[in-house]
Design a protein around this motif. Structure first.
Motif, PDB file in Angstrom:
ATOM      1  N   GLN A 175       0.841  -1.192   0.000  1.00 25.23           N
ATOM      2  CA  GLN A 175       0.000   0.000   0.000  1.00 25.23           C
ATOM      3  C   GLN A 175       0.875   1.241   0.000  1.00 25.23           C
ATOM      4  OE1 GLN A 175      -2.246   0.914   3.615  1.00 25.23           O
ATOM      5  NE2 GLN A 175      -4.033   1.419   2.370  1.00 25.23           N
ATOM      6  N   LEU A 176       0.481   2.220  -0.811  1.00 20.29           N
ATOM      7  CA  LEU A 176       1.154   3.518  -0.871  1.00 20.29           C
ATOM      8  C   LEU A 176       0.131   4.602  -0.570  1.00 20.29           C
ATOM      9  CD1 LEU A 176       3.729   5.130  -1.501  1.00 20.29           C
ATOM     10  CD2 LEU A 176       2.967   5.222  -3.893  1.00 20.29           C
ATOM     11  N   ARG A 177       0.463   5.491   0.368  1.00 19.25           N
ATOM     12  CA  ARG A 177      -0.466   6.534   0.792  1.00 19.25           C
ATOM     13  C   ARG A 177       0.239   7.884   0.797  1.00 19.25           C
ATOM     14  NH1 ARG A 177      -2.268   8.142   6.139  1.00 19.25           N
ATOM     15  NH2 ARG A 177      -0.774   6.640   6.978  1.00 19.25           N
ATOM     16  N   TRP A 178      -0.455   8.914   0.305  1.00 21.90           N
ATOM     17  CA  TRP A 178       0.063  10.289   0.285  1.00 21.90           C
ATOM     18  C   TRP A 178      -0.933  11.203   0.981  1.00 21.90           C
ATOM     19  CZ3 TRP A 178      -1.996  14.319  -3.158  1.00 21.90           C
ATOM     20  CH2 TRP A 178      -1.335  15.547  -2.998  1.00 21.90           C
ATOM     21  N   THR A 179      -0.447  12.006   1.918  1.00 20.71           N
ATOM     22  CA  THR A 179      -1.280  12.945   2.654  1.00 20.71           C
ATOM     23  C   THR A 179      -0.740  14.345   2.454  1.00 20.71           C
ATOM     24  OG1 THR A 179      -1.743  11.268   4.344  1.00 20.71           O
ATOM     25  CG2 THR A 179      -2.228  13.559   4.905  1.00 20.71           C
ATOM     26  N   HIS A 180      -1.617  15.274   2.071  1.00 21.45           N
ATOM     27  CA  HIS A 180      -1.235  16.673   1.841  1.00 21.45           C
ATOM     28  C   HIS A 180      -2.012  17.553   2.807  1.00 21.45           C
ATOM     29  CE1 HIS A 180       0.234  20.208  -0.167  1.00 21.45           C
ATOM     30  NE2 HIS A 180      -0.979  20.614  -0.491  1.00 21.45           N
ATOM     31  N   TYR A 184      -3.370   3.822  -2.627  1.00 19.51           N
ATOM     32  CA  TYR A 184      -3.591   2.693  -3.528  1.00 19.51           C
ATOM     33  C   TYR A 184      -2.854   1.492  -2.952  1.00 19.51           C
ATOM     34  CZ  TYR A 184      -3.285  -0.540  -7.390  1.00 19.51           C
ATOM     35  OH  TYR A 184      -3.353  -1.679  -8.146  1.00 19.51           O
ATOM     36  N   GLY A 185      -3.490   0.334  -3.022  1.00 21.14           N
ATOM     37  CA  GLY A 185      -2.868  -0.882  -2.517  1.00 21.14           C
ATOM     38  C   GLY A 185      -3.435  -2.107  -3.190  1.00 21.14           C
ATOM     39  N   ALA A 186      -2.812  -3.237  -2.936  1.00 17.63           N
ATOM     40  CA  ALA A 186      -3.266  -4.502  -3.521  1.00 17.63           C
ATOM     41  C   ALA A 186      -2.904  -5.651  -2.596  1.00 17.63           C
ATOM     42  CB  ALA A 186      -2.647  -4.714  -4.904  1.00 17.63           C
ATOM     43  N   ASP A 187      -3.786  -6.660  -2.573  1.00 21.19           N
ATOM     44  CA  ASP A 187      -3.559  -7.902  -1.829  1.00 21.19           C
ATOM     45  C   ASP A 187      -3.567  -9.063  -2.821  1.00 21.19           C
ATOM     46  OD1 ASP A 187      -4.092  -7.400   1.378  1.00 21.19           O
ATOM     47  OD2 ASP A 187      -5.146  -5.978   0.112  1.00 21.19           O
ATOM     48  N   LEU A 188      -2.550  -9.898  -2.740  1.00 14.52           N
ATOM     49  CA  LEU A 188      -2.483 -11.118  -3.546  1.00 14.52           C
ATOM     50  C   LEU A 188      -2.652 -12.299  -2.614  1.00 14.52           C
ATOM     51  CD1 LEU A 188      -1.901 -12.643  -6.197  1.00 14.52           C
ATOM     52  CD2 LEU A 188       0.547 -12.517  -5.592  1.00 14.52           C
TER      53      LEU A 188
END
Length: 427
Positions: A177-182, A195-199
């Motif tokens: 998961q990648l997260r950006w906070t402004h 945005y993230g993903a689980d396999l």
């Protein structure tokens, strides 16, 4: 379900007050229950969910827990918790380690592995579980402190065995998961994108392997009069690996939440909470994997009362829409009260709810004898939580809930009760 936990002894000894400490807890646990739930939803059968036992189940166990923390070089630290439970029905070992540090200014890193071993013989079963969950997180903050980036990677390896466990699948999973906070320093709003993903792969199944992607956006804004509002959007998409025969792992699941509170007088605040979510399958059916949307509205008013008490009151509306399955569609209306007190070392919370759920097609609205048809009902339920400081270093925690349903079809009447006490002392 009734539960009772008693912590009978604890020892805390500081080796170096600024860097290291150790705490030992010894306790006894006892509970009685007549309900059972399956918590893992990955299986190869549609007959999952709640399972009711015919008679109460009593369990007793002893508890030993150790917490240890110490400082490491270069501004890093280590904390470890080890728990062991041994009883007539349950054997469990739980280990959690937390490494964290700041390799450079504006950067934080954390690594948290967890190992959970369990053997449960409740209800005449014999279930063994092994689960290992490592997770690493890196967070970077800009020099101006208005931007933050966070990267998370982790895994989940689970194994299940035993003479009675035939529903839950072994699982190998990885996630990122990648997260950006402004957060502009001169603005009244904050934006967060992720945005993230689980396999997930299942050694016991040839049709359940899948990847699930998650996209999210959150906007927080200050409102006039010291109020605030939050808009939270999320979209999940699950896609199978290969060509499965079932549509269960081919769907979109959107979710939107909007909440706000606005003070209107010194001791009065208007609150709003609403959500919209649902599932949309690639090949929906009309029995198990059907498209539906749920809408929830919770307006309310909160009053701040003397001696740190507060009261919230308001209606709750919930609609379930299923375009192709009229027997699942319903409207639920309820009145919800929330009473809460935070005062010194004490925390009280009590929530009574009264309402009714009306199905579009209830057992009273059709003439055919269909045992699977839902029945409209009225209900009353309540939840209680208290965390209280007592003399001699004791602390008491009370948790309880109950629900009573009265259906148009009396054979579907239901009730449930849960109550737990936890008394502990720290040294």
């Amino acid at each position: 379900m009734l539960g009772f936990g008693l912590l009978v002894a604890g020892v805390a000894r500081a080796q170096r007050p600024d860097s290291s400490w150790v705490r030992l807890e010894v306790g006894a646990l006892s509970d009685v229950t007549n309900e059972r739930y399956y918590e893992d939803g990955f299986d190869d059968t549609t007959f999952t969910g709640r399972r009711l036992a015919g008679s109460p189940e009593y369990r007793n166990a002893g508890l030993l827990a150790l917490d240890w923390a110490t400082a490491l070089p270069v501004g890093s630290s280590l904390r470890v918790r080890q728990e062991a439970v041994a009883g007539d029905h349950l054997l469990r070992s739980y280990t959690r380690a937390e490494f964290q540090g700041e390799p450079r200014e504006g950067w934080k890193a954390q690594f948290v592995p967890e190992l959970d071993l369990r053997r449960d013989r409740s209800f005449g079963a014999d279930r063994r579980e092994f689960r290992f969950r490592p997770e690493a997180r890196v967070r970077a903050t800009s020099l101006a402190r208005d931007d933050m980036w966070e990267l998370l990677v982790g895994g989940d390896w689970s194994r299940y065995s035993g003479s009675s466990d035939v529903l839950t699948l072994d699982r190998n999973a990885g996630r990122g998961q990648l997260r950006w906070t402004h957060t502009p320093l001169d603005a009244a709003w904050e934006l967060e994108l992720g945005y993230g993903a689980d396999l997930r792969t299942f050694p016991d199944s040839v049709i359940r392997d899948h990847v699930e992607q998650h996209a999210s956006a959150t906007l927080r804004h200050l409102l006039p009069g010291a109020g605030s509002g939050v808009l939270d959007l999320q979209l999940d998409r699950r896609s199978p690996l290969g060509s499965p025969r079932s549509t269960r792992d081919r769907f979109w699941s959107p979710r939107a939440e909007l909440s706000a509170f606005v003070p209107v007088r010194e001791h009065v605040t208007l609150e709003w909470s609403s959500s919209l979510d649902g599932y949309h399958y690639a090949a929906p059916d009309t029995s198990v994997y059907f498209d539906y949307q749920t809408i929830l509205l919770r307006p309310g008013v909160r009053w701040t009362l003397p001696r740190d008490w507060s009261l919230r009151a308001g209606p709750r509306f919930e609609w379930l829409r299923a375009p192709r399955v009229p027997t699942e569609r319903y409207l639920e209306q309820a009145i919800v009260l929330e009473v809460e007190r935070l005062h010194g070392r004490d925390w009280w919370s009590f929530q009574p709810i009264v309402g009714q759920r009306r199905y579009e097609r209830s057992t009273s609205s059709v003439s055919l004898d269909n045992p699977d048809l839902h029945s409209s009902y009225r209900f009353i339920e309540g939840e209680l939580f208290a965390d209280l400081g007592l003399p001699a270093g004791l602390r008491l925690r009370i948790t309880g809930s109950g629900r009573l349903e009265r259906h148009e079809d009396s054979s579907q009447d239901a009730s449930s009760v849960y109550f737990a006490l936890d008394l502990r002392r720290s040294f």
